[in-house]
Design a protein around this motif. Structure first.
Motif, mmCIF file in Angstrom:
data_model
loop_
_atom_site.group_PDB
_atom_site.id
_atom_site.type_symbol
_atom_site.label_atom_id
_atom_site.label_comp_id
_atom_site.label_asym_id
_atom_site.label_seq_id
_atom_site.Cartn_x
_atom_site.Cartn_y
_atom_site.Cartn_z
ATOM 1 N N TRP A 87 0.803 -1.231 0.000
ATOM 2 C CA TRP A 87 0.000 0.000 0.000
ATOM 3 C C TRP A 87 0.836 1.281 0.000
ATOM 4 O O TRP A 87 0.276 2.366 -0.103
ATOM 5 N N ARG A 88 2.101 1.202 0.195
ATOM 6 C CA ARG A 88 2.954 2.387 0.347
ATOM 7 C C ARG A 88 2.430 3.327 1.433
ATOM 8 O O ARG A 88 2.449 4.546 1.300
ATOM 9 N N ARG A 89 1.921 2.759 2.501
ATOM 10 C CA ARG A 89 1.543 3.499 3.715
ATOM 11 C C ARG A 89 0.616 4.686 3.433
ATOM 12 O O ARG A 89 1.025 5.843 3.512
ATOM 13 N N PRO A 90 -0.637 4.402 3.106
ATOM 14 C CA PRO A 90 -1.557 5.481 2.717
ATOM 15 C C PRO A 90 -1.826 6.517 3.817
ATOM 16 O O PRO A 90 -2.216 7.636 3.510
ATOM 17 N N THR A 126 0.213 8.183 5.265
ATOM 18 C CA THR A 126 1.112 9.321 5.055
ATOM 19 C C THR A 126 0.563 10.289 4.003
ATOM 20 O O THR A 126 1.091 11.383 3.854
ATOM 21 N N THR A 127 -0.491 9.871 3.282
ATOM 22 C CA THR A 127 -1.069 10.794 2.289
ATOM 23 C C THR A 127 -2.513 11.189 2.591
ATOM 24 O O THR A 127 -2.893 12.322 2.341
ATOM 25 N N CYS A 149 -6.376 2.902 7.577
ATOM 26 C CA CYS A 149 -5.217 2.008 7.649
ATOM 27 C C CYS A 149 -5.665 0.642 7.147
ATOM 28 O O CYS A 149 -6.547 0.026 7.732
ATOM 29 N N PRO A 150 -5.055 0.152 6.060
ATOM 30 C CA PRO A 150 -5.533 -1.105 5.455
ATOM 31 C C PRO A 150 -5.411 -2.290 6.412
ATOM 32 O O PRO A 150 -6.049 -3.310 6.207
ATOM 33 N N PRO A 160 -13.661 1.623 4.586
ATOM 34 C CA PRO A 160 -13.225 2.934 4.074
ATOM 35 C C PRO A 160 -14.032 3.442 2.875
ATOM 36 O O PRO A 160 -13.953 4.616 2.546
ATOM 37 N N PHE A 180 -9.088 8.084 -1.578
ATOM 38 C CA PHE A 180 -7.885 8.791 -1.119
ATOM 39 C C PHE A 180 -6.753 7.791 -0.876
ATOM 40 O O PHE A 180 -5.581 8.070 -1.137
ATOM 41 N N MET A 181 -7.119 6.608 -0.358
ATOM 42 C CA MET A 181 -6.088 5.598 -0.055
ATOM 43 C C MET A 181 -5.390 5.109 -1.315
ATOM 44 O O MET A 181 -4.185 4.887 -1.323
ATOM 45 N N ARG A 240 -3.680 8.336 -3.604
ATOM 46 C CA ARG A 240 -2.613 9.058 -2.899
ATOM 47 C C ARG A 240 -2.667 10.565 -3.126
ATOM 48 O O ARG A 240 -1.679 11.272 -2.917
ATOM 49 N N ILE A 241 -3.823 11.060 -3.551
ATOM 50 C CA ILE A 241 -4.016 12.513 -3.590
ATOM 51 C C ILE A 241 -4.223 12.965 -2.149
ATOM 52 O O ILE A 241 -4.992 12.349 -1.411
ATOM 53 N N THR A 242 -3.526 14.002 -1.713
ATOM 54 C CA THR A 242 -3.740 14.428 -0.327
ATOM 55 C C THR A 242 -4.963 15.338 -0.268
ATOM 56 O O THR A 242 -5.234 16.094 -1.213
ATOM 57 N N PRO A 243 -5.720 15.282 0.834
ATOM 58 C CA PRO A 243 -6.917 16.116 0.949
ATOM 59 C C PRO A 243 -6.609 17.599 0.775
ATOM 60 O O PRO A 243 -7.353 18.334 0.124
#
Lengths: 94, 432
Positions: A36-39, A41-42, A73-74, B180, B246-247, B250-253
């Motif tokens: 997931w590349r740690r979502p 953080t975004t 968090c997945p 989610p 969003f997950m 990876r666009i930030t809010p």
């Protein structure tokens, strides 16, 4: 405007203890990093979660209590609790 | 069953919780209202439009004292493409309708005022206190556990109104945890502008307001929408999308909101404004199919905690207030009968079923699934509509019939005709 600047507009009553904990950093390091590349953080709108190369650092003082990380968090690896009564974000307008 | 000192504990001083507490106090019940913020309102966020009818049913003549920002007379819908917008809307002359149909609020002052009305009716408000759990005995909810020392409190009834992602709904065994794709994450800014500038830009009479819901490319391919609401001396400008998207994108809010504010048509309305506050919150989006059980022995659930949001019509606080009132009326009857069992409280469900609350939730029960599965619908069609209108408005010597052909070709180049028909059918089925 960067999110860090936006956070300057906000007020909190900070608790000494964190209301956020990462349950198992190994999941962040390995499983989530790969899949997931740690979502967190975004998607976190207040940039609470950052990756320091080894672990997720949770800057609980920035938390605006949107509750997204509870579900986002997945691996449900973020143990997020409601701040103690009276602590945390204090919106001015809402 | 032993009689408790308090008839009811309400958890959360938002629109649903306060409406329930106020209704019960007026019906003669002893009510405690817990709020985790230092005062009601400071933890609460919404886009900003509230509806008068459901509030008036709890608090007649509220408009004489409520902190309203602007009474809405102009409601617009924008479909955006990157450099253009298709607009629709409805505007009426200001009228002396009482209660006003819709008005903007800022939740911090509004919720403080609303909770003060409940206190005046006899509700015991306990702010600065987080309710961490419900107390259950023999499967029945008998009280709550707060974060304070010796912080257990018992009552005949607990009304759960602790908002989206409710911890207590799970603790009371009324629901599974959400996914989610069942919540949206919304960010918003309060942008200060002088009242005169707002009234000029939106062509408004003093004290009246406008709303704009913005669909299309501004959500960058995600399922969601932006909004611009006028307050007295500020604009509420926000945008949101499903958390699940969003997950993956990876666009930030914050970047999504910056992109929205930079859209040329949006930027023109915000020019010169000063950003006062940046806010974020989750909104329940799962619809009817994701609702928890709404009552059980000694417990009822209202508002966001119960997924009571009608997204298509941007309604939520009005559903919460109507549900709060119905929970309150149910409690008054329960008190009269001395029966707080699930059987007695099932009247709450009946009242909701007979009202717009559950009827509207049911009407759109297919919508969340479609919205999540087909974010492209809100990208492709606004873009095509914008291009079609631009084509018809561009006077370049081509005949109108030729222009119609061009428009049809553009559509079919991007999507086969049977898929267009299927999109139309799916869309209709989700909202009929």
């Amino acid at each position: 405007m960067k999110v860090e600047e936006k956070l300057y507009t906000l007020r909190w009553k900070h608790d000494k203890q964190s209301h956020i904990a990462i349950t198992d950093q190994r999941i962040c390091l390995n499983t989530c990093g790969a899949a997931w590349r740690r979502p967190c953080t975004t998607f976190c709108p207040a940039a609470v979660y950052t990756w320091d190369g080894e672990k997720i650092v949770a800057s609980f003082e920035n938390c605006v209590e949107c509750t997204s990380c509870l579900l986002g968090c997945p691996y449900r690896n973020i143990d997020w609790k409601l701040p103690r009564g009276g602590f945390g974000i204090e919106w001015q307008s809402g | 069953m032993r009689e408790e000192e308090f008839d009811a504990i309400v958890v959360g001083a938002g629109p649903g919780g306060v409406a329930a507490a106020l209704t019960m106090a007026r019906g003669g019940l002893n009510v405690v209202l817990f709020e985790r913020g230092e005062r009601p309102g400071v933890k609460n966020v919404m886009g900003g439009v509230m509806y008068g009818r459901m509030l008036a049913e709890v608090l007649p003549e509220f408009w004489k004292s409520a902190p309203m920002e602007r009474v809405i007379v102009d409601e617009r819908l924008w479909l955006t493409a990157p450099e253009s917008v298709v607009t629709m809307g409805h505007k009426h002359v200001p009228h002396a309708l009482e209660p006003p149909n819709a008005f903007t609020v800022l939740r911090v002052p509004f919720d403080a005022w609303f909770a003060a009305q409940a206190e005046a009716a006899g509700v015991l408000l306990i702010p600065g206190t987080t309710v961490e759990d419900v107390i259950r005995e023999n499967g029945r909810v008998v009280g709550v556990r707060t974060g304070r020392q010796d912080g257990d409190l018992r009552a005949n009834l607990v009304v759960i109104a602790d908002g989206v992602n409710s911890f207590l709904v799970g603790r009371a065994g009324l629901s599974r945890s959400l996914q989610p794709n069942e919540v949206a994450l919304v960010v918003k800014e309060i942008i200060a502008l002088p009242a005169a500038a707002i009234e000029e830009r939106f062509a408004l009479d003093a004290g009246t307001g406008a709303t704009i819901e913005v669909y299309g490319t501004v959500t960058q391919g995600m399922s969601g929408y932006g909004f611009i609401y006028t307050n007295r001396e500020s604009l509420s400008v926000g945008i949101g999308a499903l958390l699940s998207q969003f997950m993956t994108t990876r666009i930030t809010p914050s970047d999504l909101l910056e992109g929205f504010k930079a859209h040329p048509m949006v930027a023109a309305l915000l020019r010169g404004g000063e950003m006062r506050e940046y806010l974020a919150h989750a909104i329940p989006e799962g619809g009817f199919r994701a609702m928890p059980r709404l009552f059980d022995d000694g417990v009822m659930v209202v508002g966001d905690a119960a997924m009571m949001v009608n997204n298509l019509h941007r309604e939520g606080s009005n559903l919460a207030m109507a549900a709060g009132r119905m929970a309150g009326e149910t409690a008054i009857q329960a008190k009269r009968a001395g029966d707080w069992s699930a059987r007695a409280l099932s009247r709450y469900q009946e009242l909701l079923e007979a009202s717009f609350v559950l009827q509207d939730m049911r009407k759109y029960e297919r919508l969340p699934e479609l919205v999540e599965r087909r974010p492209d619908l809100l990208q492709l069609y606004p873009q095509l509509l914008s291009e079609a209108i631009e084509e018809m408005l561009t006077v370049d010597g081509a005949s109108k019939r030729e222009k119609q052909r061009r428009i049809l070709r553009r559509l079919l180049d991007r999507r086969r005709w049977w898929l267009v028909l299927r999109d139309a059918y799916e869309g209709w089925r989700a909202i009929r």
